[in-house]
Scaffold this motif. Sequence first.
Motif, PDB file in Angstrom:
ATOM      1  N   TRP A 231     -38.869 -52.801  15.119  1.00  0.00           N
ATOM      2  CA  TRP A 231     -38.778 -53.929  16.047  1.00  0.00           C
ATOM      3  C   TRP A 231     -40.169 -54.443  16.387  1.00  0.00           C
ATOM      4  N   TYR A 232     -40.284 -55.736  16.566  1.00  0.00           N
ATOM      5  CA  TYR A 232     -41.541 -56.297  17.059  1.00  0.00           C
ATOM      6  C   TYR A 232     -41.278 -57.053  18.356  1.00  0.00           C
ATOM      7  N   GLU A 233     -42.316 -57.205  19.162  1.00  0.00           N
ATOM      8  CA  GLU A 233     -42.176 -57.836  20.467  1.00  0.00           C
ATOM      9  C   GLU A 233     -41.678 -59.270  20.314  1.00  0.00           C
ATOM     10  N   HIS A 234     -40.882 -59.689  21.290  1.00  0.00           N
ATOM     11  CA  HIS A 234     -40.203 -60.978  21.180  1.00  0.00           C
ATOM     12  C   HIS A 234     -41.181 -62.132  20.933  1.00  0.00           C
ATOM     13  N   ASN A 235     -40.952 -62.798  19.803  1.00  0.00           N
ATOM     14  CA  ASN A 235     -41.685 -64.015  19.435  1.00  0.00           C
ATOM     15  C   ASN A 235     -43.205 -63.820  19.404  1.00  0.00           C
ATOM     16  N   ASP A 236     -43.646 -62.600  19.186  1.00  0.00           N
ATOM     17  CA  ASP A 236     -45.074 -62.293  19.136  1.00  0.00           C
ATOM     18  C   ASP A 236     -45.481 -62.158  17.664  1.00  0.00           C
ATOM     19  N   MET A 237     -46.081 -63.206  17.112  1.00  0.00           N
ATOM     20  CA  MET A 237     -46.430 -63.205  15.698  1.00  0.00           C
ATOM     21  C   MET A 237     -47.556 -62.216  15.375  1.00  0.00           C
TER      22      MET A 237
END
Length: 511
Positions: A231-237
Amino acid sequence: MDLQETQNTLVRLFNDANAQFHKMPGSAIILRYIKSSYQDDPVRSAIELLLFLFAVRYMLSPSYSTQKKVKLTEEEIDELVDEWTPEPLVAATTPTDEAENEKRPVLVGPTGPKSKLSNGRTVTNLASYNFYNFVGNEMLKEKAIQTLRTYGVGPCGPPGFYGTQDVHMKTEADVAAHLGMPACIIYAQSFSTISSVIPSFCKRGDIIVADKAVNFPTRKGIQISRSTVRWYEHNDMEDLDRVLQKVTKEQAKKPLTRRFIITEGMFENTGDVSDLPKLVELKHKYKFRLILDETWSYGVLGRTGRGLTEAQNVDAREIDMIIGSLSGPLCAAGGFCAATNEVVEHQRISSSSYTYSAALPALLATTASETISMLQEQPEILTALRDNIKAMRAQLDPRSDWVKCTSNVDNPIMILTLKPEVVASKGWNTEDQTQLLQDAVDECLTNSVLVTRVKAYPLGLGVNPRDEGWQPTPAIKVCVTSGLTKKETEKAGITIRHAITKVVKSNKWSK
């Protein structure tokens, strides 16, 4: 018997066996094969001998049953049945759920901008996805009735057998042409589209990198796939870049696996949109495939409602799979997946909800095709909705001291969360925020404006609440519609703002 007699006996037995063997037809050929094989490759001869001995042993071994049946008496069967307790299919309702169910409004008659409740009251309906008021469009009704009389209620069969009709093929072609993709496949249910597409291509051992804020159907698809998930942080490119780099480094010396980035075009629970050009850049940089869920952006964003690709000027063919919904903005039902011909045809035999579900009713396929055509030919439909979005936003986000809107400026679903400084000053936890916003929803209904709120993801059975993972921030959800005039929209926005202020300043929450 001494050693000499034993040797003589063995020699006699060997000679007798040799004599009998030579009497067998083809024995000379077998002997020549064994001698030449041993001379050329003795290891092969040894392996063949072992396999031969294993086969002989297997054939001579006694047979046995793999099913051990234990015969039970009637009393024992009754006792086991009495002791058995089935697990519940869903988690038990909480006191909050029960209290909410008692106050939940019930609509009677058709859904529209003005809807009638079971208690006889008429309310302004800002809780449905009837953005363009297609529900009240007479032309669409006539088309649906004509299709119903021609094709009947439903095909009553799966698409791969006898459920596919010409209207389904037309809808697939219409969606593909609208998006600019080579091919498209339509599903009968919107929820199960993304949750079936993902496991069709992602299997155990594959890698999925997903945004933490993806919607519930996407989460179910990821869960069903049994792939390895990062998972990556929401909308954090930047965080996505870091995760992709880490995954690529970890997999460098391992066997090649399929790798996917999964995100939403416009997020259901936060209302913001993805940075699609950056996603495409990272996809090519790290050699991942991109699955984009446009359930809430298709039919809403862009000049002709083509979605995020049109709004951010990205070639749709840069996306490996675009998933969308035919319900909601398009006022039909079902979902679609647009991709290359190979990706689409693969789903026709491997996607569970396509293979094992009845096809979409013909009247709904026709409705989807007609609404897509209307959005392309009548851009004023989108303009009218966006004017009402601006009018509603002007009454809520800049003017309210308590809430802010996290949605994109063109998103008709306005997500209103409590401002962080308000939450911090009051010391409210998540449960407090949820209850306060539910009180605000109830106050809006008292003033004849129907809105709803963002709900938390349900916990799986046996899952500890501490292990629930990402949850949406408590928020009010306001669904703007072009079925109302600008003045009616502004009036509803003022009512919502005043209701929130009244609840926050009440004795219950002002302490």
